[in-house]
Motif scaffolding. Structure first.
Motif, short mmCIF file in Angstrom:
data_model
loop_
_atom_site.label_atom_id
_atom_site.label_comp_id
_atom_site.label_asym_id
_atom_site.label_seq_id
_atom_site.Cartn_x
_atom_site.Cartn_y
_atom_site.Cartn_z
N PRO A 1 0.83 -1.21 0.00
CA PRO A 1 0.00 0.00 0.00
C PRO A 1 0.87 1.27 0.00
O PRO A 1 2.02 1.25 0.42
CB PRO A 1 -0.78 -0.12 1.32
CG PRO A 1 -0.77 -1.57 1.65
CD PRO A 1 0.55 -2.07 1.16
N LEU A 2 0.30 2.32 -0.50
CA LEU A 2 0.87 3.66 -0.36
C LEU A 2 0.32 4.24 0.93
O LEU A 2 -0.90 4.24 1.14
CB LEU A 2 0.45 4.54 -1.54
CG LEU A 2 0.63 6.06 -1.38
CD1 LEU A 2 2.10 6.42 -1.24
CD2 LEU A 2 -0.01 6.80 -2.55
N ARG A 3 1.23 4.68 1.80
CA ARG A 3 0.74 5.33 3.03
C ARG A 3 1.29 6.75 3.06
O ARG A 3 2.47 6.96 2.84
CB ARG A 3 1.15 4.55 4.27
CG ARG A 3 0.59 5.13 5.56
CD ARG A 3 0.72 4.15 6.72
NE ARG A 3 -0.28 3.09 6.63
CZ ARG A 3 -0.24 1.95 7.33
NH1 ARG A 3 0.76 1.72 8.16
NH2 ARG A 3 -1.19 1.05 7.19
N LEU B 1 4.68 8.47 3.62
CA LEU B 1 5.23 7.70 4.76
C LEU B 1 5.90 6.43 4.27
O LEU B 1 6.90 6.00 4.81
CB LEU B 1 4.12 7.38 5.76
CG LEU B 1 3.43 8.60 6.37
CD1 LEU B 1 2.32 8.17 7.33
CD2 LEU B 1 4.42 9.49 7.11
N ASP B 2 5.30 5.79 3.25
CA ASP B 2 5.96 4.61 2.68
C ASP B 2 5.32 4.24 1.35
O ASP B 2 4.12 4.43 1.14
CB ASP B 2 5.89 3.40 3.63
CG ASP B 2 7.21 2.60 3.61
OD1 ASP B 2 7.92 2.64 2.59
OD2 ASP B 2 7.52 1.95 4.62
N GLU C 1 -4.60 13.67 8.12
CA GLU C 1 -5.05 12.31 7.87
C GLU C 1 -3.85 11.42 7.60
O GLU C 1 -2.86 11.88 7.02
CB GLU C 1 -5.94 12.22 6.61
CG GLU C 1 -7.04 13.23 6.51
CD GLU C 1 -8.22 12.93 7.41
OE1 GLU C 1 -8.25 11.85 8.03
OE2 GLU C 1 -9.12 13.79 7.50
N ILE C 2 -3.97 10.19 8.01
CA ILE C 2 -3.05 9.16 7.51
C ILE C 2 -3.88 8.34 6.52
O ILE C 2 -4.89 7.76 6.89
CB ILE C 2 -2.53 8.24 8.63
CG1 ILE C 2 -1.93 9.04 9.79
CG2 ILE C 2 -1.54 7.22 8.06
CD1 ILE C 2 -0.55 9.58 9.57
N THR D 1 -4.05 5.33 3.69
CA THR D 1 -3.40 4.13 3.16
C THR D 1 -4.18 3.68 1.94
O THR D 1 -5.39 3.45 2.03
CB THR D 1 -3.36 3.02 4.22
OG1 THR D 1 -2.76 3.56 5.40
CG2 THR D 1 -2.54 1.83 3.73
N ASP E 1 -4.53 0.89 -0.82
CA ASP E 1 -4.15 -0.47 -1.20
C ASP E 1 -3.91 -0.58 -2.70
O ASP E 1 -3.00 -1.26 -3.13
CB ASP E 1 -5.25 -1.46 -0.80
CG ASP E 1 -5.35 -1.60 0.70
OD1 ASP E 1 -4.30 -1.77 1.33
OD2 ASP E 1 -6.46 -1.53 1.24
N VAL E 2 -4.77 0.07 -3.46
CA VAL E 2 -4.69 -0.02 -4.92
C VAL E 2 -4.73 1.39 -5.50
O VAL E 2 -5.74 2.08 -5.39
CB VAL E 2 -5.87 -0.84 -5.48
CG1 VAL E 2 -5.80 -0.89 -7.00
CG2 VAL E 2 -5.86 -2.26 -4.91
#
Lengths: 517, 517
Positions: A93-95, A153-154, A126-127, A129, A131-132
């Motif tokens: 995932p993109l976070r 963040l990652d 907001e954080i 995440t 997935d797609v």
């Protein structure tokens, strides 16, 4: 308590039918900026452009990368981002952290430092995440912002991301095409103030008139009153005012009092805050709405609710016809915590009773005789109790306090003649009481008192010295709180949590269009 | 690279038509627990029940309050919470942190400490901000968890919240009602292993056979192969295997190789990882599927794809008929980084060539003669190159390494006779090479080698010593990684990021149902 609320289905149904359809526009981020320390700028933060938004699609972002986008104006709406991956397929995932701010301070002062007494949940962070990653991502919450900071963040060791587009789908129930331009000859400072006022009002016009689109996001009666009169001079969304009046009337408590504030979602609900001044202002909003629209039906529907507010507040009159003090926030007036509010409350009661009387006379309501008599009694009681012949000022409360607010409200209420008011306002500016005004809401009443007492030119100077200074300091919309002597002032414990687009600050356009052109 | 992928529309369309409809169930949290330090428990964390979930609706949560819910079993699905406010109306958003974990360690070891090399975005943590609390809130992402920690970051001074219900809407494409119970007389340890295997497989059966529902969430060919054979003994979802075969065949590279792994969303896409063993296993999956279903059409559709994998891998044969080494991860075999993989690769090629030969013979494909010949050549080359007559073991790679994996794969490939294999496996257990097996995936092949070489009872003992020990340590589903000597083992840098429900670990049910009852 919800138990004590009597829901008036008829009124609520009328209000629901008037629910506006929001206008949407797509607004793109404009510049890439940095925010740096500089004590010459508001809150000590200067914004420097470091790139055009067009450069963003060249910026490959991986873990730890961040950037700040400046939308160049205040926006209220929904944030969308068009993201694509670079490298291998997205194998994790993109976070990212997304921070939205109305002011540069929100980009740099860590939200984790916020220790104020109102909820930190208002801070727009907001954080996210994802997935797609699949073209456009739209965040579900509505934001109020000019600046947007994104920190990746990652991603993963195998892919990074590029933000191809970032935009806001703005929402408002105000229609700008209905606003008349100011005459050519109007001075530029006033034109700017008018513009910023209108933007402020526009961004607060949603399903209802909100107080602030970032924080609170609720319908407050005190704010509604000022939004309504500014709206009549600009957007002319009469139905939105009507809707708000019926909403308040729809959730009176079992004593008939209207609350200071309403929650709209998930269903209309009265807040458990009750201020005498806000309840009384129901009359003023109704009066102004009738004056604008000549809609007799709404007066017939809501008169008894309106009049009931006077009765309820008057239950607190002593034998001397003076309202008794009643705890801390029984009446709002201003955010200044040191303010003794008793004298202002008395003046506001007189002011609203006069509005009620005008309605009662026009509609031949039986209460007109009582109101006429009571206004006289309340006025002479106010003079007896609060006027200090030696100081030539109104002095209020247990501590015999001299405040700006008290003088202003006595003038607005017409407790003294226009001539005496003019002298009083002059004396007030000579005396400059330490119990000062801290909100644009209170400054509105200062300007109103100056105009009513025949100090129009001086009122313009004061507007420039207050709202004009906000513009100089970088306001795209007018702020909830502004103290020219203390730019970080907040009654909540931090400038981070202040609202920088706030309904009660939008009235320069009203003054300009009502009195100055 | 995506450019190098040749998308076969026919195959992808067939796969898309086989997309399963997921079965959903509503599973409620069971207990309120605490997680405390205790070195006698897995990763040093013990879970103590401190309350029944029924007590949750008495717990009023404000800023800083938190609790952990134990669902008592592994779940894959969507999290819903029925929240209500207590006190005044909700005058500020509710902000909370939600952490979901398959294992107790995820509840206590701070995710911020994670410094491993794969993406931290797999750690199941969210910051949720709810503007309007309105009955049931369902989070949009799918989670894989047994434990749920909720920390209320903020409500406001005027309201708090109560969580009336917390549940997971689980999703799977496995239908439990199709699974036959084991005979009464099966030993309890095996029954437990069978149960946990089935749960593992069930939770990995989604749109495709995923490798792990928490991390990766992708279709790997190596995992698929083991899931498929376990599925034939249990859920019998033949279409899901068929779908996965067509998906792999649908995105070959321009050389015809199938990738090690596929991404399903937003559209079918080949990962850029290619392992010889995984590509070759396409044949094995096709062979097993045909054996189960006798579906001749799929063989006709996919034979050339399957056979192409052998051709591609054989391009790497030297004149000595031995596969040349080719970098680090040209072939997977196991996660052990020290493993020399050359000999295993040779054995896997032989194993898959034999499967291909069986298909070719049944369908009279022209490649059968070549395969028959080549298998002989590859086998004698393997014996020549790797068999050490002194050690009586296969020794592989540049470092002349003795590993578990090499012996196991030579046995499975039938490079030596069953009798010799039995002796070799005995010798292996006496020798206990330091280059050990670190994944249940590799342990699967150990068990298979033991059974094939006639050590069924010993195979059962080994299953108990490995998967049985995971159950003793608290596994609800079988883990991606397990080293009985080092329970915190992770090839990724932290036990936090390991997957604790992993497809390639689900095969005890296959062994039990295929060989042991």
């Amino acid at each position: 308590m919800e138990d004590a609320i009597v829901r008036n289905k008829k009124f609520i149904d009328i209000a629901e039918k008037l629910k506006p359809r929001l206008k949407k526009s797509k607004v793109y981020g404009k510049n890439l900026v940095e925010v740096v320390n500089d004590k010459n700028f508001i809150h000590g933060w200067k914004v420097n452009k470091i790139g055009d938004i067009k450069d963003l699609d060249k910026k490959v972002c991986g873990k730890g990368d961040s950037f700040i986008v400046d939308f160049s104006d205040h926006e209220v709406g929904y944030l969308s981002m068009k993201i694509r991956t670079v490298g291998s397929p997205q194998d994790a995932p993109l976070r990212m952290k997304v921070i939205l701010g109305e002011m540069p301070c929100e980009m740099k002062e860590p939200f984790s430092n916020y220790k104020g007494w109102i909820s930190s949940s208002w801070l727009q962070e907001e954080i996210i995440t994802i997935d797609v990653i699949s073209e456009v991502i739209t965040l579900p919450r509505r934001y109020s912002f000019r600046y947007l900071k994104i920190e990746v963040l990652d991603t993963s060791a195998k892919y990074k991301v590029i933000f191809d587009e970032i935009y806001c789908t703005t929402v408002t129930s105000g229609d700008r095409t209905l606003i008349k331009g100011l005459p050519e000859n109007v001075n530029n400072d006033l034109k700017k103030m008018d513009n910023v006022s209108i933007k402020t009002l526009e961004d607060c016009m949603q399903d209802v008139f909100e107080d602030g689109p970032k924080r609170d996001r609720r319908l407050w009666l005190g704010d509604l009153r000022l939004q309504a009169i500014s709206n009549y001079k600009t957007f002319k969304n009469y139905d939105l005012v009507k809707r708000c009046l019926y909403l308040f009337a729809g959730v009176q408590d079992n004593n008939g009092q209207v609350p200071a504030c309403l929650f709209i979602e998930p269903k209309i609900r009265a807040d458990d805050s009750y201020f005498w001044d806000y309840s009384l202002f129901f009359i003023d909003v109704l009066y102004d709405y009738y004056k604008e629209t000549k809609d007799k039906n709404i007066v017939r529907d809501l008169w008894s609710t309106a009049y009931r507010q006077i009765e309820i507040v008057m239950e607190n009159l002593g034998d001397d016809n003076i309202l008794k003090e009643n705890g801390d926030f029984y009446v709002f007036v201003d955010w200044n915590q040191e303010l003794e509010r008793q004298a202002s409350a008395q003046a506001i009661l007189i002011y609203c009773a006069k509005k009620a009387l005008q309605i009662a006379e026009e509609f031949n309501y039986e209460q007109r005789n009582f109101l006429r008599l009571k206004i006289k009694e309340l006025t002479s009681a106010a003079l007896n109790k609060f006027w200090d012949e030696k100081e030539k000022l109104f002095i209020g409360g247990e501590k015999r306090q001299i405040s700006w607010a008290t003088q202003i409200w006595m003038v607005i209420a017409g407790v003294i003649s226009k001539k005496d008011s003019k002298r009083l306002m002059k004396r007030l500016f000579e005396r400059k009481p330490t119990i000062k005004l801290v909100t644009p809401y209170a400054y509105h009443h200062l300007i109103e008192a100056l105009i009513l007492s025949g100090n129009k030119e001086f009122a313009i100077d004061q507007m420039k010295a207050y709202w004009g200074k906000m513009i100089e300091a970088g306001a795209d919309t007018f702020w909830e709180l502004y103290d020219p002597q203390d730019e970080k002032y907040s009654p909540y414990g931090s400038n981070l949590i202040n609202s920088y687009c706030h309904a009660w600050s939008c009235t320069p356009t009203y003054f300009i269009r009502e009195y100055l052109i």
